[in-house]
Design a protein around this motif. Structure first.
Motif, PDB file in Angstrom:
ATOM      1  N   TYR A  80       3.327  11.447   3.874  1.00 48.61           N
ATOM      2  CA  TYR A  80       3.915  10.415   3.013  1.00 48.61           C
ATOM      3  C   TYR A  80       5.087   9.729   3.707  1.00 48.61           C
ATOM      4  O   TYR A  80       5.223   8.507   3.658  1.00 48.61           O
ATOM      5  CB  TYR A  80       4.368  11.013   1.691  1.00 48.61           C
ATOM      6  CG  TYR A  80       3.252  11.289   0.713  1.00 48.61           C
ATOM      7  CD1 TYR A  80       1.922  11.042   1.019  1.00 48.61           C
ATOM      8  CD2 TYR A  80       3.527  11.792  -0.536  1.00 48.61           C
ATOM      9  CE1 TYR A  80       0.911  11.284   0.118  1.00 48.61           C
ATOM     10  CE2 TYR A  80       2.516  12.036  -1.461  1.00 48.61           C
ATOM     11  CZ  TYR A  80       1.220  11.788  -1.115  1.00 48.61           C
ATOM     12  OH  TYR A  80       0.211  12.024  -2.030  1.00 48.61           O
ATOM     13  N   THR A  96       1.699  17.320   3.730  1.00 53.80           N
ATOM     14  CA  THR A  96       1.581  16.177   2.816  1.00 53.80           C
ATOM     15  C   THR A  96       2.877  15.386   2.786  1.00 53.80           C
ATOM     16  O   THR A  96       2.869  14.154   2.840  1.00 53.80           O
ATOM     17  CB  THR A  96       1.206  16.645   1.397  1.00 53.80           C
ATOM     18  OG1 THR A  96      -0.054  17.331   1.463  1.00 53.80           O
ATOM     19  CG2 THR A  96       1.104  15.481   0.433  1.00 53.80           C
ATOM     20  N   SER A 106       2.158   2.000  -3.346  1.00 46.91           N
ATOM     21  CA  SER A 106       1.161   2.195  -4.403  1.00 46.91           C
ATOM     22  C   SER A 106       0.970   3.657  -4.793  1.00 46.91           C
ATOM     23  O   SER A 106       0.137   3.980  -5.630  1.00 46.91           O
ATOM     24  CB  SER A 106      -0.186   1.595  -3.984  1.00 46.91           C
ATOM     25  OG  SER A 106      -0.757   2.354  -2.930  1.00 46.91           O
ATOM     26  N   ASN A 107       1.741   4.552  -4.205  1.00 46.60           N
ATOM     27  CA  ASN A 107       1.645   5.974  -4.497  1.00 46.60           C
ATOM     28  C   ASN A 107       2.908   6.423  -5.230  1.00 46.60           C
ATOM     29  O   ASN A 107       4.025   6.197  -4.750  1.00 46.60           O
ATOM     30  CB  ASN A 107       1.460   6.741  -3.184  1.00 46.60           C
ATOM     31  CG  ASN A 107       1.445   8.228  -3.377  1.00 46.60           C
ATOM     32  OD1 ASN A 107       2.492   8.838  -3.540  1.00 46.60           O
ATOM     33  ND2 ASN A 107       0.263   8.815  -3.343  1.00 46.60           N
ATOM     34  N   GLU A 108       2.729   7.068  -6.356  1.00 50.62           N
ATOM     35  CA  GLU A 108       3.873   7.477  -7.189  1.00 50.62           C
ATOM     36  C   GLU A 108       4.844   8.392  -6.449  1.00 50.62           C
ATOM     37  O   GLU A 108       6.071   8.262  -6.583  1.00 50.62           O
ATOM     38  CB  GLU A 108       3.359   8.172  -8.452  1.00 50.62           C
ATOM     39  CG  GLU A 108       4.436   8.507  -9.442  1.00 50.62           C
ATOM     40  CD  GLU A 108       3.890   9.121 -10.725  1.00 50.62           C
ATOM     41  OE1 GLU A 108       4.716   9.635 -11.495  1.00 50.62           O
ATOM     42  OE2 GLU A 108       2.675   9.084 -10.952  1.00 50.62           O
ATOM     43  N   SER A 109       4.331   9.303  -5.637  1.00 50.37           N
ATOM     44  CA  SER A 109       5.205  10.237  -4.917  1.00 50.37           C
ATOM     45  C   SER A 109       6.011   9.524  -3.830  1.00 50.37           C
ATOM     46  O   SER A 109       7.181   9.844  -3.615  1.00 50.37           O
ATOM     47  CB  SER A 109       4.382  11.363  -4.297  1.00 50.37           C
ATOM     48  OG  SER A 109       3.779  12.127  -5.327  1.00 50.37           O
ATOM     49  N   ARG A 110       5.407   8.556  -3.155  1.00 48.20           N
ATOM     50  CA  ARG A 110       6.157   7.803  -2.148  1.00 48.20           C
ATOM     51  C   ARG A 110       7.228   6.949  -2.814  1.00 48.20           C
ATOM     52  O   ARG A 110       8.350   6.820  -2.300  1.00 48.20           O
ATOM     53  CB  ARG A 110       5.206   6.959  -1.293  1.00 48.20           C
ATOM     54  CG  ARG A 110       4.344   7.826  -0.383  1.00 48.20           C
ATOM     55  CD  ARG A 110       3.596   7.038   0.653  1.00 48.20           C
ATOM     56  NE  ARG A 110       2.591   6.144   0.125  1.00 48.20           N
ATOM     57  CZ  ARG A 110       1.297   6.421   0.028  1.00 48.20           C
ATOM     58  NH1 ARG A 110       0.835   7.593   0.433  1.00 48.20           N
ATOM     59  NH2 ARG A 110       0.453   5.526  -0.447  1.00 48.20           N
ATOM     60  N   LYS A 162       0.837  -1.203   0.000  1.00 49.18           N
ATOM     61  CA  LYS A 162       0.000   0.000   0.000  1.00 49.18           C
ATOM     62  C   LYS A 162       0.871   1.252   0.000  1.00 49.18           C
ATOM     63  O   LYS A 162       0.594   2.218  -0.707  1.00 49.18           O
ATOM     64  CB  LYS A 162      -0.932   0.019   1.205  1.00 49.18           C
ATOM     65  CG  LYS A 162      -2.132  -0.886   1.074  1.00 49.18           C
ATOM     66  CD  LYS A 162      -3.006  -0.767   2.316  1.00 49.18           C
ATOM     67  CE  LYS A 162      -4.188  -1.691   2.259  1.00 49.18           C
ATOM     68  NZ  LYS A 162      -5.022  -1.590   3.487  1.00 49.18           N
TER      69      LYS A 162
END
Length: 101
Positions: free
Chosen positions: A62, A58, A12-16, A9
């Motif tokens: 992250y 934010t 699953s985030n492009e920025s992370r 999970k």
């Protein structure tokens, strides 16, 4: 290794994912203005925020997700928090994917 679902999970985030990519080679992407060793200690939140272009809130959220999933290690020095990759967890994740998936 932490719960694999929690790790996936987090990834699953492009920025992370981008944060982990940058932290793999911090001297290439970050211009620290302190005497802290980016390899041994990590990169401060402000530097990561600068590259992401997101708010501090934010960016911190992250990084918290990455830390809870054991993908990064946080070190507090004075009023600053520095982050580096947890290479052990990343290695175990690769081994898990190679063997189990």
């Amino acid at each position: 290794m932490k719960n694999i679902v929690e790790i996936l999970k987090a990834l699953s985030n492009e920025s992370r994912l981008q944060i982990l990519f940058w932290l793999k080679n911090p001297k290439k992407y970050f211009s620290h203005c302190t005497d802290v060793d980016m390899i041994e200690i990590g990169v401060c939140v402000g530097e990561i925020q600068r590259l992401l272009g997101f708010t501090q809130s934010t960016t911190s959220q992250y990084l918290s997700i990455l830390q809870k999933s054991d993908l990064v290690i946080a070190t507090r020095i004075g009023k600053w928090t520095y982050y580096k990759r947890n290479e052990e967890t990343i290695k175990k994740l690769g081994e898990f994917i190679g063997k189990e998936l």
